[in-house]
Design an enzyme around this catalytic site. Sequence first.
Site, PDB file in Angstrom:
ATOM      1  N   GLY A 143       0.849  -1.300   0.351  1.00  0.00           N
ATOM      2  CA  GLY A 143       0.369   0.258   0.613  1.00  0.00           C
ATOM      3  C   GLY A 143       0.776   1.185   0.202  1.00  0.00           C
ATOM      4  O   GLY A 143       2.169   1.100  -0.063  1.00  0.00           O
ATOM      5  N   ALA A 162       2.865   0.878   3.221  1.00  0.00           N
ATOM      6  CA  ALA A 162       3.599  -0.177   4.192  1.00  0.00           C
ATOM      7  C   ALA A 162       3.540  -0.942   3.864  1.00  0.00           C
ATOM      8  O   ALA A 162       2.297  -0.856   2.495  1.00  0.00           O
ATOM      9  CB  ALA A 162       2.888  -0.313   6.009  1.00  0.00           C
ATOM     10  N   ASP A 174     -10.881   5.943   6.859  1.00  0.00           N
ATOM     11  CA  ASP A 174     -10.257   5.713   5.343  1.00  0.00           C
ATOM     12  C   ASP A 174     -11.577   3.744   5.245  1.00  0.00           C
ATOM     13  O   ASP A 174     -10.719   2.848   4.661  1.00  0.00           O
ATOM     14  CB  ASP A 174      -9.171   4.707   4.955  1.00  0.00           C
ATOM     15  CG  ASP A 174      -8.685   4.773   4.098  1.00  0.00           C
ATOM     16  OD1 ASP A 174      -8.741   5.521   3.521  1.00  0.00           O
ATOM     17  OD2 ASP A 174      -7.540   3.761   3.898  1.00  0.00           O
TER      18      ASP A 174
END
Length: 634
Positions: free
Chosen positions: A27, A30, A141
């Site tokens: 991502g 990370a 998110d």
Amino acid sequence: MTIAAEDPMIGRLIDGRYQVKSRIARGGMATVYLATDLRLERRVAVKIMHGHLADDSAFKARFVQEARSAARLAHPNVVNVFDQGQDSDMAYLVMEYLPGITLRDLLKDYGKLTPEQTVDIMDAVLQGLAAAHESGIVHRDLKPENVLLADDGRIKLGDFGLARATTANTASGQALLGTIAYLSPELLTRGVADARSDIYAIGIMMYEMLTGEQPFKGEQPMAVAYQHANDKVPAPSASNPAIPVELDEIVEWATTRSPDGRPENAGILLDKLLQAEKVIRTGSSYQDLSTQQTMVMPAGMLIGSDDETQAIGTGALAGLNRKVPIDNPVAALKEISSTRRSRGFWIFGITIVLAVLGATAGWFFSSGPGSLATIPATAGMAPADAQKLVEEAGFTAKVVEANDSTVAVGKVIDTDPKGGSTITRGATVKIMVSLGPKIVDTPAFAGMTEADAKKKSQELGFKLKDPAEQFSADVTKGSVIAALDGKGQPLPAKYPVGGEVQFVVSLGAIPPVDGLSVADATKALTDAGLVVGATNEEFSDVAKGTVISLAVPEGVVTKGTNVTLVVSKGPDLVTVPNVVGKSIKDAIAVLQAAGFGFATEVDQELWDAKAVRSQSPAGDSQAKRGAVVTISNR
């Protein structure tokens, strides 16, 4: 040839405990790896912050925040966090490993979900989110990528990397976080987020699950953000009419532009979803319609009942029972005779009236209005139920089969004549039962002109969507590149009549611009519908200011696509170092440091004995960077 290096994390032992086995995903902040916890002998997911972010205290703080936020939640629908730490310069997070797929993967495979599937998944997601909100945590998110669907059927909410306490509701001057397609209007306009911002994202996710697409689209992220901030999210049923009104209402409530109009937290929305689920699964809100059956009038309500007939009879014939005086026999005989004549006239009159009424009734029920009846509505019913209903209405039922692209196989399409029509009682009514859509061979549309492809589709009974256009160097302008179904996939070899078809039509090749001036190239591209977004300059033997090439984004190029012009800066000329008088070794070093190649004309036995006596090109002259300079000590 360059060989890509293997991920250095594979096989590494983190903190003396976690043995990395393979990479799962990568991502923006990370990378997640599958690892084995050697101490507890179990598989785990290890999330490792990207190295270039490790020195950023803000990113590191947000990474640690995820561990703390998730660790505070102990709920079956939230991914468990086991550990968090630092190994050298590497920050890591250890989480529960769930083999399976994400909700995004499911949507990619199936396009859209049924209302029941949507409710099942959202039930679990909202339970996990409700636990977070009760603990004072805002996810910030929420998106399909963060909903995990395990192979064993568990559904969990993960990735609390952007989570914050509900009291921390400002963006603190940072760039907006989260995925733009799911951000609430207040986050986009004011940088403020609370539990109601998560609710907005839930509403967008439900819309996408029910319809197979996001409510707002745009070529640029800011175009999508503008729509979220200013436009109302449409009802899912506008895109998919099969969606129940209860889910329309939930999406509308969750995506209200003003946060004050939304549920305060996930628990409230979960209660509403559970209420809707009962209605969707049982259809209880519509059952009252089925109770409106044919009513039988009570006997006392019949027109012309025995009581009424008797009342009329005694009233009309009362004069026939009068007492006649007998003291005058002649008079008595006259009275009796008169009475009998009067009674005869009454009987004759009643007989005539009854005859007329009988004839009228016969006409009314045989060929007049009384012979007509209304065909009951049977669309969508089982054939046996429809046949019974039609016959009870006084008709002769005949079951026939027919193709239909919308009615399920084995269900009634309609009757012929149509339900609701009024026809003669006893007539034959055809009950048309669906065989499903008629399947036909799909023509090879690719290569046809758009007009020919449309004509052929209409002949076959396909439902045409608006065409899509794209540039193609291989297909003639105005010809079909591909034919897609209603979900945007290539048409199969066989396709149902009534199915949706969309043609991808060629715009022809992108205009060639090599060798043109920037102004001429820009005009040619703009006339073709493209947008010249920028120009890049490169050194070239082509004259300065001339277009060398055109850079276009990967994938499909359509009208409105941004392209980049690559323009010549002219030759890359630099000054050649003067190495005459230097040793051969020193001369080579100087030339290489200046970016030049070299060639030597040197007596090997005098390699270091003599200095460079000549060079070509000459020292202090101009030459192209990287050119070869010949040196000689002869």
